[in-house]
Design a protein around this motif. Structure first.
Motif, short mmCIF file in Angstrom:
data_model
loop_
_atom_site.label_atom_id
_atom_site.label_comp_id
_atom_site.label_asym_id
_atom_site.label_seq_id
_atom_site.Cartn_x
_atom_site.Cartn_y
_atom_site.Cartn_z
N GLY A 34 0.88 -1.13 -0.04
CA GLY A 34 0.07 0.13 -0.14
C GLY A 34 0.94 1.24 0.05
O GLY A 34 0.46 2.30 0.66
N ILE A 35 1.95 1.26 -0.52
CA ILE A 35 2.82 2.27 -0.73
C ILE A 35 2.52 3.12 -2.00
O ILE A 35 2.54 2.34 -2.94
CB ILE A 35 4.42 1.90 -0.64
N PRO A 36 2.29 4.62 -1.91
CA PRO A 36 2.30 5.09 -3.11
C PRO A 36 3.46 5.36 -4.05
O PRO A 36 4.43 4.75 -3.54
CB PRO A 36 1.94 6.88 -2.38
N THR A 37 2.98 5.73 -5.42
CA THR A 37 4.19 5.70 -6.12
C THR A 37 5.18 6.81 -5.73
O THR A 37 4.63 7.78 -5.19
CB THR A 37 3.99 5.81 -7.52
N ASN A 38 6.40 6.93 -6.26
CA ASN A 38 7.41 7.97 -5.99
C ASN A 38 7.53 8.62 -7.23
O ASN A 38 8.61 9.30 -7.51
CB ASN A 38 8.56 7.48 -5.34
N ASP A 39 6.57 8.67 -8.27
CA ASP A 39 6.93 9.54 -9.43
C ASP A 39 6.59 11.26 -8.97
O ASP A 39 5.96 11.33 -7.79
CB ASP A 39 5.62 9.18 -10.51
N PRO A 40 7.36 11.87 -9.72
CA PRO A 40 7.29 13.43 -9.50
C PRO A 40 5.68 13.99 -9.45
O PRO A 40 4.72 13.31 -9.93
CB PRO A 40 7.75 14.05 -10.65
N ILE A 41 5.33 14.75 -8.43
CA ILE A 41 4.04 15.16 -8.36
C ILE A 41 3.85 16.56 -8.10
O ILE A 41 4.70 17.24 -7.42
CB ILE A 41 3.61 14.54 -7.32
N ASN A 42 2.86 17.29 -8.86
CA ASN A 42 2.95 18.70 -8.38
C ASN A 42 2.14 19.20 -7.31
O ASN A 42 0.78 18.68 -7.30
CB ASN A 42 2.47 19.54 -9.53
N VAL A 43 2.54 20.08 -6.55
CA VAL A 43 1.65 20.31 -5.43
C VAL A 43 1.69 21.79 -5.41
O VAL A 43 2.49 22.53 -5.42
CB VAL A 43 2.22 19.89 -4.09
N LEU A 44 0.28 22.25 -4.76
CA LEU A 44 0.42 23.85 -4.41
C LEU A 44 0.68 23.77 -2.64
O LEU A 44 -0.07 23.24 -2.12
CB LEU A 44 -0.99 24.47 -4.65
N VAL A 45 1.72 24.67 -2.35
CA VAL A 45 1.98 24.54 -1.03
C VAL A 45 1.59 25.98 -0.69
O VAL A 45 2.01 27.03 -1.17
CB VAL A 45 3.61 24.73 -0.96
N ARG A 46 0.82 25.93 0.51
CA ARG A 46 0.38 27.38 1.08
C ARG A 46 1.01 27.62 2.49
O ARG A 46 0.77 26.62 3.34
CB ARG A 46 -1.33 27.39 1.01
N VAL A 47 1.94 28.58 2.72
CA VAL A 47 2.44 28.70 3.83
C VAL A 47 1.79 29.95 4.37
O VAL A 47 1.81 31.07 4.12
CB VAL A 47 4.01 29.14 3.65
N TYR A 48 1.42 29.68 5.90
CA TYR A 48 0.79 30.78 6.63
C TYR A 48 1.75 31.24 7.79
O TYR A 48 2.09 30.15 8.53
CB TYR A 48 -0.44 30.30 7.16
N ILE A 49 2.07 32.33 8.00
CA ILE A 49 3.20 33.07 8.94
C ILE A 49 2.21 33.47 9.83
O ILE A 49 1.82 34.92 9.37
CB ILE A 49 4.22 33.53 8.35
N VAL A 50 2.09 33.32 11.00
CA VAL A 50 1.13 34.05 11.88
C VAL A 50 2.06 35.22 12.59
O VAL A 50 1.85 36.18 12.39
CB VAL A 50 0.66 33.06 12.99
N ARG A 51 3.32 34.69 13.42
CA ARG A 51 3.95 35.93 14.12
C ARG A 51 5.23 35.03 14.62
O ARG A 51 5.45 33.82 14.52
CB ARG A 51 3.09 36.42 15.34
N ALA A 52 5.99 35.92 15.13
CA ALA A 52 7.10 35.45 15.59
C ALA A 52 7.36 36.02 16.92
O ALA A 52 6.74 36.96 17.35
CB ALA A 52 8.46 35.66 14.71
N THR A 53 8.18 35.33 17.83
CA THR A 53 8.11 35.69 19.19
C THR A 53 9.65 35.62 19.52
O THR A 53 10.44 34.69 19.17
CB THR A 53 7.26 35.06 20.06
N ASP A 54 9.91 36.53 20.55
CA ASP A 54 11.38 36.54 21.16
C ASP A 54 12.46 36.50 20.27
O ASP A 54 13.44 35.62 20.43
CB ASP A 54 11.60 35.23 22.12
N LEU A 55 12.65 37.11 19.00
CA LEU A 55 13.65 37.00 18.12
C LEU A 55 14.97 37.81 18.99
O LEU A 55 14.86 38.41 19.71
CB LEU A 55 13.26 37.94 16.84
N HIS A 56 15.80 37.05 18.24
CA HIS A 56 17.34 37.67 18.59
C HIS A 56 17.57 39.00 18.16
O HIS A 56 17.24 39.14 16.89
CB HIS A 56 18.29 36.58 18.13
#
Length: 2015
Positions: free
Chosen positions: A1501-1523
């Motif tokens: 039951g392992i998927p194939t490892n052929d190349p696959i196109n994906v839409l990646v959506r990155v949400y950045i909320v906030r940063a804390t305690d930056l140097h």
């Protein structure tokens, strides 16, 4: 000495039962055997024996208890017999028959008959007949008393062999062997000497551990007794290993296994020998090595600062570095929220002594520096010892060091964290703001420090020093000496003391080696101080620069005790020894750092007599000097004898072996020098005792002569004059092999002896030794237990019980031994107090251990183990004696008179005592010592090689006790003495000549090593092992290119000669050293690690047969420096060559491999049993491969190797285009050991195939343990899942998270119908709440659906997370409390515990039920929530390696400096794939499942490892305690995202000067897996000029997430809705996802049924079936049901696993330049959508909430009761010219003033004045947002968020001088007290007692009017009311404000009327008479009278002068 008890009978028993008796004496108990079914008389007829170390006191008690024995329940006590031993002591033998007493001390009719004998030290016992020799060895005349049984000698672990050197009488030896035996037996009896059934002693459990080996670092000889020695039943309970099983059977199962301890077996595990002590494995000194540290401090705010109208600045100082916050204007409670970071690279010692100082400064202007308001000090070490190395949101108390009498000066709220390399700090999500306003409850103090700290004086008295080195660095002095011949002492010492950041110095004593100061240095500091160490340094004053001679640190924790019976710090008067560099005097001392106290001193420098005392100051006392400057005063000198009586000590040492001498030294003659203090030191010469005594004895001549007289009586006649011999004769070394020499100490062993004089303070060392021994035993036991857990041996909990039992008896033993401590005069207060507290602690620990022992069960094992480790730390801490006595012993190896290497041996370790427990652990034993390089030379690789390995015998004791000093040496030698000592028996020998020697053959079976470290740049090594034994060495063959070599080789050492008696060798063979090297083609082999082993010994008269032979392979931990570097699997046997020569040895059989030539393989009995395994490899792909030798990797291939077999992957044709493999699964078969622990590692190597058949290694990875990849077929018997029943799971739609008891965990095969429901009462409660929520509740309004956005959801979730954390903490705390209660209670009886443990459960329910009300209270409408993870998603879901694993490929050498090269830097890529290992053949049914793909083997039951196109959506909320990245301690962060070729830099949207930026952005990226799968999110700091700096970055492997079964592509939300803020964001609906999951997991379903039911597999879920669209129309839907299943997917049998919920994860940001130190955290999440599916909707809008514009209108109507400041000039009345000033916090520059109400006489003022404050407000965070430029030079505006607080102040206006500040009030607009209705009701309570008053929020009320008090502090710092103000606050939104505008002050529009003010100001003008009357009568009355009088006087004088001349003329003329 021994006490013997013969228990004959117990008669008069009632009933019929099994009886057992227990006899106890001095905390050591024995049990009899069980007498079954006996009636009225029990004939025990058993004898017990207690060896005693100190004479029995007449008051001691022997106790015998008789029980009815029960197999199941606890034994029931019948009665007790106690006897005081006075008569026994007097007569030596007593027979007694007496009745027993019951619990109430009343006699019962049962009686007991016993006989007791006492054998005292001198052997004065009545006659003994033979059978009374309880089978102790019969003593033969030749002194060779051997045990009749093997095991007896094994278990006692001591030899009874003769240690008679010529010249000792036999009688002495027999007595000695007796005594020895008695003392030995002491350890081996223990309470339950019985083991349960089946409790065979595995060989492993009989092994000795040394070091903290994961497996054993060293195994001692194992032994099994012979089978045929049956024993009589009624023998004493001396336990034998073999006998355990029989004994258990004999008793019909014995005690139930849980009450059994293995303590008795530990006898074997402790230390089989008593002639050898254990060597230390770790070599490299870790102290003094610099490391990276980061101290981060956030200054949040200050409160209650003392002073009027100040402008505070905070100065933060760490060590020498200072940083400042910005200045806040005119406020007593400034809010900063500024973050500072200090980076250091120093050694830990230096770091932890640095002082953190926070001071608040009242800054005024440019001209003058500010005045200090108050400061707070703490050392870095205190912070580092806190949990998580930090204080979070704590309030520091500020005090003024200049003024001790003043109280506190305010509070400063801050976070302080100290991070070392590799520490990661979790930011605690603490309770919300309100809890932190409880200042008293959150003080910045470690636990246990009282909040009210007082000032105290620390008096450090420095009396004198001696033994200073003869040093002078100035060249002038030497010149002077040469010219004038002046020979003064060349050192000008003074003492410097550093404490809490302050320094004090004594005066300089010119030219003196024995300076006398008698001065005291006084520090004034808060008590208890938050600085742990006082540094005391003797320095040499020099015109050029002063240098340290020696340094000593006093740890305040060790010289005080904070408990309720504790004591203040106290010390001495006592000597402290200082150590440092060697005492040869060169101009440049390369080890000067050692004198500064960094690193381990390599030589004695001096000793200093000092004391310390602390006095708490009574600050109310007016005479007190209130400065905290350090003062130096004279101190009274002390008597000479107060530190103890001078005694003569004798140190003896014999060098038995010196091998492994590093060949770099050269072959010049080598000798060894031993020193103790300055005695034995060749440079300083020997101090003659006479001179020495005179000096000590002061001037008194008689004292001296008396001393001499005494000594001559003692030994003068014996010794003649004993001249010390402190170094061995020089000898030329012989070559052992390429790396090492050895010295030819064959039969002749050189000796040294030194006499020295020290104050006799042995008691201190004795107590430390007893505790050390308890601790060593405990540590050894714990190592055993951990080993048993690790190797999965049965019943580790029994071993732990044994360990605890040993611990408790050891503790009680300490109490009895230390208690008889005689009170001699020289005990200091610290000695007495420490003794008391140690006794208390140990007694307590003993009881706790006994209680814990009964609580150790299989399941509680882990927790209890932790508790026991705490015991160990505590013991080690207590054992460390702060007051020194005898200095440590140094052994130096000199080559050609140059000092090369040294060893330092603590004097307490070799100190002799008659009492066994008090004796040093290495005293009179042969110790293996490894010499090391001094100081910095020993850092890094240089410190890893052995400089020399010595076998040394040492003895230190009083000269008068020295008759036994040779006792522990291996027997069979003659003493060679100097000419003068020939006939004196106790004169020490200068060498020993061994006459007996034995010949052995050593066989080293070197099987394999694993996880070695990479020594070549390829990331592999070419390892070989070198085995050293005595002076021989041999090597295995070199195996190329591997980190896991399987040598499979037998090395045979022939003709090994050992000196001494044969039987001693058996239990006490020398150790074997194994070193692993990496062979290099060029140059010398590199050292890779070292380990030690003890061989199993077979004497020539023993059989080579089980159980001891053949030996088993064992793992030995390999160390490289201080770090572990792999394991060695080997076995060692030492076989004696008897008279018959080698023919008697077992044959070396084994297939002689033709191809391996002369190399012998490990013989069959020893090598592991193998079976056939199949290893399947899933090849998925390679990622992130770095260049190899500057060339790109193009055609990589993976080679897998395990145990010599392997498989290669398909070749990746073009790595750039597609880095995945074409063939997914391959396998190979291999023979692996049956024992999984012996499985070899599996090696993964990646090579790049270049043209012409060349290969280059890219990187490699060793899978050290295959265990997690082993597939075990499921049991046939237990059918997988019971598919018949249905399990109904009823989903309540709104179950708040807080309900803990509603979560029901379902068993896979149960078929119950479970309703998950909320209890009725709670529903009722909710209804009630909604109806009448009480007065206050009504004011809160419900949030409107349209107002809610994603942030509402986020903040609600964060609240929930905090709430959960709080509950967890509370639950943990409760559990811990219960635990402690149990331990404390335990001693009072276990019955109660059972009841007690029931109670808390009910409590818990009660506690949990109210919890659910919390969310409802806050907002009635349920806001949907998501899950906030305060860590990375990977840690929560096991790195998403559910089927696809990632293996890091490493290359390159591990750097020499282990600290610097982290694993990160060596990673050259990653291999993705998996492994499955199983025994072949597999059961058939696996392959028969539906859809089984044979080519995929186990990876179905392992998927194939052929190349696959994906839409990646990155949400950045906030940063804390930056140097912070900029100089101003801020940063201008922006986000940069990189995925494959996509590189997004969001530079234009940087956020100015923020360390906690809210980004609120989403980015869409299209990517193709596998080429672009590593997502990097970085935060950069924007810079106007120059390049932007990286603050930190985080990397996410998207591919593993994408393919994971946890479905990390798009989180599953809690509810399904199609509109609003909680819209479903996945393109697939829940029902589609569910069907897909069912199909993939081969699960039956989903079947949607009527009435809201859905069935999946055998689970039925119920839930709602309707959904509302945005128009409010209801529709039927299955989505809710499907979602219910998804949220409980882990409950689905077989296919189920937890699905990733809708979430926000918190990822640490790391910067490659500062490895391992977190640079801040980023909150974010990632969604991924395959491009071949329907497109997802638009991204959620998470852009930061825009602050809402508000306008606050404040009308100041009136004031009242304002204090009056001025006196009127004309009318003299008190009055004030009042005006009121107001502003919103953070906007001081926009402050607004009313007009002035002049001349108010009553404090009343009328204003009718309106302020208008527009502001931007963030509702969710309750903060005002201000944007302003920081300074005129700022490029752009900075955004600040500050709490919404309104400040009103009342002032008195002055025309010419500055206005006077009268009072102020600050209202937090979110929660402030409601104003009083009238001025009268307005009181101080409204400010001081806020907690009890109803609070309101202007954002809810909108309009408030009332009276509020103004307050200020008076002279005594007390708050007082200084006026009242009537004000009206009106809050409008910007739109409302536009609709109904209002004017400032009293202006249009909506003007306020003018106030009606009485015109008192011009009163004198209107009513002149009144004014004049006042002026005359009141104000200037006296002045007028004075003037009139003066005028009269003048008038008289004028008249006089005027008439005088005329009158005179008249008189003269007589007219």
């Amino acid at each position: 000495m021994a006490l013997l008890l013969h228990l004959r009978t117990v008669s008069g028993l009632r009933g019929k039962a099994d009886r057992i008796a227990k006899a106890a004496f001095r905390g050591l108990s024995f049990y009899t055997r069980v007498l079954e079914n006996c009636e009225d008389e029990a004939k025990f007829d058993e004898t017990f024996r207690w060896p005693v170390a100190s004479n029995i006191d007449g008051n001691e008690i022997l106790e015998i208890q008789v029980f009815n024995y029960s197999k199941v329940f606890t034994n029931r006590l019948i009665g007790t017999f106690r006897m005081v031993l006075q008569k026994v002591v007097e007569e030596g033998q007593v027979e007694v028959t007496d009745t027993l007493i019951d619990d109430n001390n009343s006699a019962i009719q049962t009686s007991i008959s016993i006989e007791i004998r006492y054998q005292a030290l001198d052997g004065t016992v009545g006659t003994w007949n033979d059978k009374e020799f309880l089978e102790t060895p019969s003593v033969h005349s030749d002194g060779d008393g051997r045990y009749p049984l093997e095991t007896d000698s094994l278990l006692s672990g001591h030899q009874q062999g003769s240690d008679i050197s010529p010249g000792k009488s036999n009688q002495q030896s027999t007595e000695r062997s007796f005594r020895r035996m008695e003392e030995d037996e002491m350890y081996y009896h223990s309470e339950d000497e019985l083991l349960g059934e089946g409790d065979t002693l595995s060989q492993g459990s009989l092994n000795t551990r040394a070091g903290k080996g994961v497996f054993s670092a060293m195994k001692l000889g194992k032994a099994r007794p012979s089978k045929d020695d049956h024993r009589r039943q009624d023998e004493p309970a001396v336990l034998e290993a073999e006998d355990l099983d029989r004994k258990a059977l004999r008793q019909g199962g014995g005690l139930e296994p849980d009450t059994i301890s293995l303590a008795s077996v530990t006898a074997v595990t402790t230390n089989v020998s008593n002639k050898r002590s254990k060597p230390d494995i770790k070599m490299e000194p870790s102290a003094g090595r610099p490391m990276d540290y980061q101290v981060s401090i956030t200054i949040i705010e200050a409160r209650q600062l003392v002073g009027l109208n100040m402008d505070p600045v905070v100065c933060v100082e760490v060590g020498e570095e200072k940083k400042y916050t910005s200045m806040k204007e005119s406020t007593n409670c400034p809010y900063y929220n500024e973050y500072f970071v200090f980076d250091f690279h120093v050694s830990p010692d230096v770091m932890f002594d640095k002082i953190i100082k926070l001071s608040v400064i009242h800054s005024k202007n440019l001209l003058r520096s500010g005045t200090l308001v108050g400061s707070f000090k703490m050392d870095v070490g205190t912070v580092y010892t806190q949990p998580e190395h930090q204080f979070y949101h704590k309030w520091a108390i500020l005090s003024d060091p200049e003024d001790l009498t003043a109280g506190l000066k305010g509070y400063l709220k801050c976070d302080i964290a100290v991070v070392g390399k590799g520490d990661n700090i979790k930011t605690p999500h603490k309770a919300n703001e309100t809890d932190e306003d409880d200042i008293e409850g959150n003080l910045l103090l470690p636990d246990g420090v009282p909040p009210e700290r007082q000032w105290a004086r620390f008096y450090i008295k420095i009396y004198r020093a001696e033994g200073l080195p003869r040093m002078n660095t100035s060249i002038m002095a030497n010149v002077k000496k040469a010219l004038i011949g002046e020979n003064k002492d060349l050192v000008d010492p003074y003492v410097q003391v550093v404490f809490a950041g302050q320094k004090g110095k004594t005066s300089v004593q010119k030219s003196s080696y024995e300076p006398l100061w008698n001065e005291q240095i006084v520090f004034t500091e808060m008590f208890p101080p938050l600085c742990k160490r006082i540094k005391i340094q003797i320095r040499d004053s020099d015109k050029v620069n002063d240098v340290a001679i020696g340094t000593h640190f006093i740890d305040l924790r060790k010289i005080s005790n904070e408990g309720d019976k504790g004591f203040l710090p106290t010390f001495g008067p006592a000597w402290v020894n200082m150590y440092g560099s060697t005492r040869n005097y060169t101009l440049m001392d390369e080890h000067q750092e050692l004198n500064e106290g960094l690193g381990e001193g390599v030589s004695f420098r001096a000793r200093l007599l000092m004391s310390l005392a602390v006095e708490i100051l009574d600050t109310s006392n007016p005479e007190i000097n209130s400065s905290t400057e350090v003062q130096v005063e004279q101190a009274t000198s002390i008597a000479d004898n107060c530190t103890g009586k001078m005694e003569e000590f004798f140190l003896f040492g014999a060098f038995l072996e010196a091998t492994m001498i590093d060949r770099k030294i050269g072959d010049k003659p080598i000798n060894f020098e031993v020193t103790i203090g300055n005695y034995g030191n060749q440079i300083d010469g020997m101090t003659k005792p006479i001179r020495r005594r005179k000096k000590e004895g002061g001037d008194g001549d008689e004292e001296e002569s008396e001393l001499l007289h005494n000594s001559s009586e003692d030994e003068g006649d014996e010794d003649g004059e004993l001249v010390s011999v402190s170094s061995s004769p020089p000898m030329k070394p012989l070559v052992t092999d390429r790396n090492y020499f050895h010295l030819p100490y064959f039969e002749k062993k050189p000796c040294i002896y030194i006499k020295s004089w020290w104050q006799d303070q042995r008691r201190r060392l004795y107590n430390a030794n007893i505790m050390d021994k308890i601790a060593d035993k405990l540590e050894e036991g714990l190592n055993d237990v951990q080993e048993m857990i690790k190797t999965e041996k049965p019943h580790p909990e029994r071993r732990l019980r044994g360990v605890l039992e040993e611990l408790s008896s050891g503790c009680l033993r300490f109490v009895t031994l230390a208690d008889k401590d005689q009170h001699h005069s020289s005990r200091t207060r610290l000695d007495r107090e420490r003794l008391k507290s140690c006794m208390r602690e140990l007694e307590n620990m003993g009881q706790q251990a006994a209680t814990l022992r009964s609580q150790v069960k299989k399941n509680t094992m882990k927790d209890k183990l932790k508790l026991v480790q705490n015991f160990l730390q505590k013991l080690r801490f207590l054992a460390d004696e702060p007051q020194h006595t005898i200095p440590d012993i140094f052994i130096w190896m000199m080559s050609n008179n140059k000092r090369i290497a040294y060893a330092r041996i603590p004097s307490k370790d070799i100190l002799y005592s008659i009492v066994d427990e008090e004796m040093g652990k290495d005293c009179a034993k042969v110790k293996t010592i490894f010499l090391k390089l001094p100081g910095k030379r020993g850092f890094g690789p240089a410190g890893w090689t052995v400089q020399a390995k010595m076998e040394m015998y040492l003895w230190l004791g009083l000269n008068k006790q020295r008759k036994d000093f040779l006792g522990g040496l291996p027997c069979g030698f003659e003493e060679k003495k100097t000419a003068r000592g020939q006939n004196l028996p106790s004169f020490p020998p200068i060498s020993l000549l061994y006459t007996k020697k034995q010949v052995f053959q050593l066989r080293a079976h070197m099987y394999q090593a694993r996880s070695l470290f990479a020594a070549d740049s390829s990331g592999l090594s070419d390892p070989f092992a070198r085995v050293f034994f005595i002076s021989q060495s041999q090597c295995t063959e070199v195996l190329n290119e591997t980190l896991c070599p399987t040598w499979d080789q037998l090395l045979v050492f022939d003709n090994v000669e050992l000196y001494g008696e044969a039987h001693e060798m058996r239990d006490d063979p020398p150790i074997i050293v194994i070193e692993i090297y990496d062979q290099d083609t060029v140059g010398k082999a590199d050292f890779m690690g070292r380990t030690f082993a003890k061989p199993v010994v077979k004497m020539s008269d023993e059989q080579y047969c089980p159980p001891r032979f053949p030996p088993q392979l064992e793992y030995y931990q390999i160390y490289r420096g201080n770090s572990t570097a792999g394991d060695l699997l080997a076995a060692f046997e030492l076989l004696q060559i008897g008279p018959g020569g080698k023919s008697d040895l077992p044959p070396i059989d084994g297939p002689m491999d033709i191809d391996r030539g002369p190399i012998l393989p490990v013989p069959l009995g020893i090598r592991p049993v193998l079976s056939k395994y199949r290893v399947e490899i899933l090849f998925w792909g390679l990622r992130d491969l770095k260049r190899v030798n500057l060339a790109q990797v193009d055609r990589p291939r993976v080679d897998i190797e395990c145990a010599g077999r392997g498989v290669q992957s398909a070749l990746i044709q073009n790595y750039k285009k597609n880095p995945n493999f074409s063939t997914l699964v391959k396998w190979f078969e291999v023979d692996l050991p049956e024992n999984e622990l012996l499985h070899p590692p599996l090696n993964i190597r990646v090579v790049d195939c270049r043209a012409f058949g060349r290969y280059t290694l890219v990187g490699s990875h060793a899978v050290s343990s295959l265990r997690k990849f082993i597939y075990r077929p499921p049991d046939k018997k237990a059918q997988h899942w019971n598919m018949t029943g249905e399990i109904v799971v009823n989903m309540e739609p709104e179950v708040p998270i807080k309900k803990m008891e509603t979560m029901v965990k379902l068993e896979a095969n149960s078929d119950a119908v479970v309703k998950v429901d909320v209890s009725e009462e709670e529903k009722e409660k909710k209804k009630k709440k909604k109806k009448g929520g009480g007065g206050e509740e009504v004011e809160e309004e419900e949030p409107d659906e349209s107002m809610l956005d994603w942030w509402s959801k986020y903040f609600a979730s964060i609240e929930t997370m905090k709430e959960q954390l709080r509950q967890q903490e509370a639950a943990a705390a409760e559990a811990e409390e219960k635990e402690e209660m149990e331990i404390a209670e335990g001693s009072k009886g276990l019955v109660r515990n059972k009841e007690k443990s029931k109670i808390p459960k009910d409590d818990k329910k009660k506690k949990q039920q109210p919890a659910p009300e919390l969310p409802e209270k806050k907002n009635k409408q349920k806001i949907e929530e998501l899950k906030v993870f305060n860590k990375e998603l990977e840690t929560e879901f096991d790195n998403f390696e559910d089927w696809l694993h990632t293996f890091n490929l490493l290359r390159g050498k591990i750097g020499d400096n282990d600290d610097n090269a982290t694993e990160e830097e060596r990673i050259v890529g990653r291999f993705k794939g998996s492994i499955c290992v199983y025994k072949v053949p597999l059961p058939d049914d696996i392959a028969k499942e539906a859809g089984y793909e044979p080519s995929f083997g186990m990876f179905q039951g392992i998927p194939t490892n052929d190349p696959i196109n994906v839409l990646v959506r990155v949400y950045i909320v906030r940063a804390t305690d930056l140097h912070p990245a900029d100089i101003n301690g801020k940063a201008d962060p922006y986000i940069a995202i990189k995925l494959g070729k996509t590189d997004i830099k969001d530079k234009e949207n940087y956020i100015s000067k923020q360390l906690n930026p809210v980004f609120g952005k989403s980015f869409d990226i299209e990517a193709t897996f596998p080429m672009e799968s590593m997502l990097t999110v970085a935060v950069y700091d924007w810079d106007l000029v120059g390049t932007d700096d990286l603050i930190g970055e985080t990397k996410i492997d998207l591919e593993n997430r994408y393919y994971s079964k946890h479905r990390a592509t798009c989180g599953v939300s809690q509810t399904y809705s199609i509109h609003g803020y909680n819209t479903w964001r996945d393109p697939m609906k829940p029902s589609q996802i569910l069907s897909k999951l069912c199909k993939e997991g081969k699960v039956d379903g989903p079947h949607f049924g009527p009435g809201g039911r859905v069935k999946v597999a055998n689970r039925v879920f119920t839930g709602p079936t309707e959904i509302e669209d945005e128009n409010g129309q209801k529709k039927q839907t299955d989505e809710h049901l499907a979602l219910a299943v998804l949220r409980h997917w882990e409950d689905i049998p077989r296919a189920g696993c937890k699905l990733v919920p809708e979430h926000v994860e918190t990822r640490p940001l790391l910067n490659p330049d500062k490895p391992g130190i977190e640079q801040g955290r980023l909150e974010m999440w990632v969604d991924m959508f395959p491009m071949d599916m329907p497109a997802p909707g638009p991204a959620i809008d998470i852009s930061p909430r825009k602050p809402k514009k508000y306008e606050l209108r404040v009308i100041v109507w009136n004031t009242d009761e304002v204090i009056l400041e001025d006196d009127d000039y004309f009318t003299g009345e008190k009055s004030s010219d009042i005006f009121v000033r107001g502003w919103l916090k953070g906007q001081q520059e926009d402050k607004q003033d009313t007009d002035v109400h002049y001349h108010s006489l009553t404090g009343e003022g009328n204003f009718n004045w309106r302020y208008i404050f527009p502001f931007d407000y963030l509702m969710a965070e309750e903060k005002i947002v201000i944007s302003k430029k920081e300074s005129m030079f700022s490029w752009d505006e900075t955004e600040y968020k500050i709490p919404a607080r309104l400040t009103l102040q009342v002032w008195d206006a002055d025309h010419f001088s500055a206005d006077d500040f009268l009072g102020a009030i600050e209202l937090d607009l979110n929660r402030f007290p409601r104003g009083a209705k009238t001025s009268k009701q307005c009181s101080l309570e409204m400010v001081t007692n806020e907690a009890d008053l109803p609070m309101i929020s202007i954002f809810k009320q909108k309009r408030v009017k009332g009276w509020w008090p103004f307050v200020a502090r008076d002279e005594n710092d007390e708050l007082e009311i200084t006026g009242k103000v009537e004000a009206e606050l009106h809050l409008l939104t910007a739109e409302e404000a536009e609709k109904s505008p209002a004017g400032l002050a009293r202006n249009e529009p909506d003007p306020l009327e003018k106030p009606n003010r009485p015109d008192t100001s011009f009163i004198w003008f209107l009513n002149p008479l009144k004014s004049i009357k006042y002026l005359i009568c009141t104000r200037y009355k006296w002045l007028i009278i004075k003037i009139v009088l003066a005028l009269l006087l003048l008038f008289m004088v004028a008249l006089f002068l005027y008439s005088m001349p005329g009158y005179m003329v008249k008189k003269l003329l007589g007219a």
